[in-house]
Design an enzyme around this catalytic site. Structure first.
Site, short mmCIF file in Angstrom:
data_model
loop_
_atom_site.label_atom_id
_atom_site.label_comp_id
_atom_site.label_asym_id
_atom_site.label_seq_id
_atom_site.Cartn_x
_atom_site.Cartn_y
_atom_site.Cartn_z
N GLU A 238 0.89 -1.18 0.00
CA GLU A 238 0.00 0.00 0.00
C GLU A 238 0.91 1.21 0.00
OE1 GLU A 238 -3.22 -0.14 -0.18
OE2 GLU A 238 -3.61 -2.25 0.26
N CYS A 272 -2.40 9.00 2.89
CA CYS A 272 -2.06 8.52 1.54
C CYS A 272 -3.13 8.95 0.55
CB CYS A 272 -1.90 7.00 1.55
SG CYS A 272 -3.29 6.13 2.27
P1 NDP Z 1 8.61 4.64 4.39
O1 NDP Z 1 8.47 3.87 3.13
O2 NDP Z 1 9.79 5.50 4.56
O3 NDP Z 1 8.60 3.63 5.65
C1 NDP Z 1 7.57 2.70 5.84
C2 NDP Z 1 8.06 1.60 6.76
O4 NDP Z 1 9.05 0.81 6.10
C3 NDP Z 1 8.73 2.11 8.03
O5 NDP Z 1 8.38 1.28 9.12
C4 NDP Z 1 10.19 1.98 7.68
O6 NDP Z 1 11.02 1.89 8.81
C5 NDP Z 1 10.19 0.67 6.93
N1 NDP Z 1 11.36 0.42 6.09
C6 NDP Z 1 12.29 1.30 5.64
N2 NDP Z 1 13.20 0.66 4.86
C7 NDP Z 1 12.85 -0.65 4.83
C8 NDP Z 1 13.37 -1.82 4.18
N3 NDP Z 1 14.45 -1.77 3.40
N4 NDP Z 1 12.74 -2.98 4.37
C9 NDP Z 1 11.62 -3.06 5.12
N5 NDP Z 1 11.07 -1.99 5.76
C10 NDP Z 1 11.67 -0.80 5.60
O7 NDP Z 1 7.25 5.45 4.54
P2 NDP Z 1 6.92 6.63 5.57
O8 NDP Z 1 7.03 6.08 6.95
O9 NDP Z 1 7.69 7.84 5.18
O10 NDP Z 1 5.34 6.86 5.29
C11 NDP Z 1 4.83 7.76 4.37
C12 NDP Z 1 4.42 7.04 3.10
O11 NDP Z 1 3.46 6.03 3.37
C13 NDP Z 1 3.75 7.98 2.10
O12 NDP Z 1 4.29 7.76 0.82
C14 NDP Z 1 2.29 7.55 2.13
O13 NDP Z 1 1.59 7.82 0.94
C15 NDP Z 1 2.42 6.08 2.40
N6 NDP Z 1 1.18 5.54 2.95
C16 NDP Z 1 0.40 4.75 2.15
C17 NDP Z 1 -0.83 4.27 2.62
C18 NDP Z 1 -1.69 3.40 1.77
O14 NDP Z 1 -2.59 2.76 2.31
N7 NDP Z 1 -1.48 3.33 0.46
C19 NDP Z 1 -1.31 4.60 3.96
C20 NDP Z 1 -0.40 5.43 4.72
C21 NDP Z 1 0.79 5.88 4.21
P3 NDP Z 1 11.66 3.25 9.38
O15 NDP Z 1 10.54 4.22 9.60
O16 NDP Z 1 12.26 2.79 10.63
O17 NDP Z 1 12.63 3.72 8.34
#
Ligand code: NDP
Length: 509
Positions: A238, A272
């Site tokens: 997502e 999002c």
């Molecule tokens: P990120 O992609 O930066 O992070 C999401 C999660 O992935 C965090 O827990 C992060 O950890 C983790 N992560 C980072 N690198 C890795 C990896 N290599 N392998 C596995 N996990 C990893 O997103 P944001 O937290 O910045 O969130 C904002 C984004 O989320 C926006 O683009 C938004 O549109 C999207 N979003 C989409 C939704 C949907 O339903 N389509 C709903 C809500 C948000 P850490 O934070 O510790 O780096």
């Protein structure tokens, strides 16, 4: 000011609204994640075996804990996100609502299915599809809804009978800590675990899970997809969005200006499915822009500790996110856009003023990139066709809104849009409706969450079982023969069965 600290063994979480320390969590390395996964796996078979009714009992106890502690959960959420109280308080209630839905429907949704045989011959067999959960589901979440997203994702995975290893964002892990504490205090079996840390911890969760559900940015989603593909693990993503609103000339302008303001400013635009670009038909453009600007200018922004009061718009969750919003606004104004209200960072913490931009063009970053903040760029279009063309001209395809006085027309426009959901004369509506599928098209994702039965079945492996409904006949083996003569006999037998044979056995044709 930022909520994220330099990498170490401990993550200290700050309130982005005022910089105070909200709490801390440890960083789980690969060994710690593997150990948690092993322990969860030990208890999952029993969790699956007690079935949907047994699981519902525990989930409803957990729901009681969540409702009893909803004020505390809201406080924790505000302390790590800087959200306004109004925005934050919806999240615990959303989780409670989703527990009702998934725990309440699991028995129906996961019941064995008995497909109708495709030929009469197969009526001698009992055909069954069984839904068996993936033993361990890894769920990786972002920072924008640290609690509500757990209701959307963790709750159905547990209801399906999986054990869950949850990795919250490093920016907002504290709500997840409380969420899991509630599960434990409700006395539920230890099938919900937490892995805290940075991106590397998320990568370890992928290594240890049987199915991965990821919510986050498109950039990280691609990495998660590659990691899952290398390990041949199923996954769903997502991802980001850039949702358009199409305001047609026959719309109720007051309602559209209210709805677009809400859809763009809720959660300080960090949704999002926030409205991030607005296309307005020329005849009502000036009136709409004036009303939208008035609505947005009236919004009160701040953070509060008084439980009896709420601001309309809170802080951005991180300084980095506020800087992206500022860059988009600055680049737009440098290229000729006008700021009608807002337009700059404000206050002590990571606040950005609720902003309306006019004279915006498609090549500006505020139209082409995900902003994820409280900005509403508005574009004048000649007609419906131009609005649809521009709305579809994006790498993203999460959702959209259409504002019109004719809902039939709205539905026709919806079917021309390249995205996973369209709300007519309203915003964000589909988010709160688990019976509908929620998923992104194009770079906004792979797979769906929610969607009634499919929202549970996605966390399951499907098993086909056939069993004889009649005493087994040796001659049935003829079907598998490769000899032409025997194949012809088998075909003749099938025809005979289709015509008359079944009634002889008391089976309805
Ligand atoms: P990120 O992609 O930066 O992070 C999401 C999660 O992935 C965090 O827990 C992060 O950890 C983790 N992560 C980072 N690198 C890795 C990896 N290599 N392998 C596995 N996990 C990893 O997103 P944001 O937290 O910045 O969130 C904002 C984004 O989320 C926006 O683009 C938004 O549109 C999207 N979003 C989409 C939704 C949907 O339903 N389509 C709903 C809500 C948000 P850490 O934070 O510790 O780096």
């Amino acid at each position: 000011m930022t909520a994220v600290q330099p990498k170490s063994d401990t993550i200290t979480v700050h309130n982005p609204a005022d910089g105070t320390i909200a709490g801390s969590v440890s960083v789980d390395g690969p060994d710690a994640v593997a150990a948690k996964a092993r322990e969860l796996r030990l208890f999952q078979p029993e969790w699956e075996a007690i079935g949907p009714r047994g699981r519902k009992k525990w989930m409803m106890k957990w729901q009681e804990w969540i409702l009893d502690n909803s004020d505390h959960l809201t406080d924790v959420l505000m302390s790590e996100t800087g959200k306004s109280r109004g925005d934050a308080s919806l999240e615990a209630l959303g989780v409670a609502d989703y527990i009702n839905y998934w725990a309440g429907h699991a028995e129906e949704f996961l019941a064995d299915k008995h497909p109708t045989p495709h030929t009469a011959l197969y009526r001698v067999k009992k055909l069954t599809t069984v839904y068996r959960p993936y033993p361990l589901v890894g769920i990786i979440e972002p920072w924008n809804f640290p609690l509500a997203l757990l209701g959307l994702d963790v709750v159905p995975a547990l209801a399906a009978g999986a054990a869950v290893l949850l990795k919250p964002s490093e920016v907002t892990p504290l709500s997840a800590v409380e969420f899991v504490r509630g599960w434990t205090e409700a006395g539920a079996p230890p099938v919900l675990g937490l892995a805290t840390g940075y991106g590397a911890t998320g990568a370890s969760v992928i290594d240890n899970a049987d199915y991965v559900h990821f919510t986050g940015s498109t950039a990280t989603g691609r990495k998660v997809g590659v990691a899952c593909a290398e390990q041949l693990k199923p996954f769903s993503l997502e991802l980001g969005g850039k949702d358009p609103a199409i305001v047609l000339a026959d719309a109720d302008v007051d309602r559209a200006a209210n709805g677009v303001a809400w859809g763009g400013m809720f959660n300080a635009g960090q949704v999002c499915v926030s409205i991030e670009r607005v296309y307005v038909e020329a005849p009502i453009y000036d009136e709409f822009v004036a009303k939208l600007t008035e609505n947005v200018r009236k919004l009160q922004q701040g953070s509060e500790t008084d439980p009896g009061f709420t601001y309309d718009v809170g802080a951005m969750a991180t300084g980095a996110q506020r800087d992206i919003v500022a860059r988009h606004v600055d680049e737009a104004t440098a290229a000729g856009a006008r700021v009608l209200t807002g337009g700059k960072p404000t206050g002590q913490g990571t606040f950005f003023e609720p902003t309306v931009l006019a004279d915006v063009t498609a090549d500006m970053s505020c139209i082409s990139e995900e902003t994820f903040g409280p900005t509403l760029p508005v574009v004048k279009v000649a007609d419906e066709d131009e609005a649809v063309r521009l709305a579809n001209d994006s790498q993203y395809g999460l959702s959209a809104t259409v504002w019109t006085g004719d809902t039939g027309r709205g539905e026709r426009v919806a079917r021309r849009l390249e995205c996973g959901a369209v709300n007519i004369n309203d915003a964000l509506t589909n988010l709160f409706c688990p019976g509908l599928p929620m998923g992104g098209w194009k770079s906004s994702g792979i797979g769906y969450r929610s969607g009634g039965a499919s929202g549970l079945i996605k966390f399951c492996r499907q098993q086909a079982i056939t069993a004889p409904r009649l005493p087994t006949q040796k001659s049935e083996l003829l079907w598998y023969s490769s000899s032409k003569k025997q194949a012809r006999i088998a075909l003749a037998a099938m025809r005979a069965f289709a015509g008359h044979g079944l009634r002889r056995f008391g089976i309805k044709g």
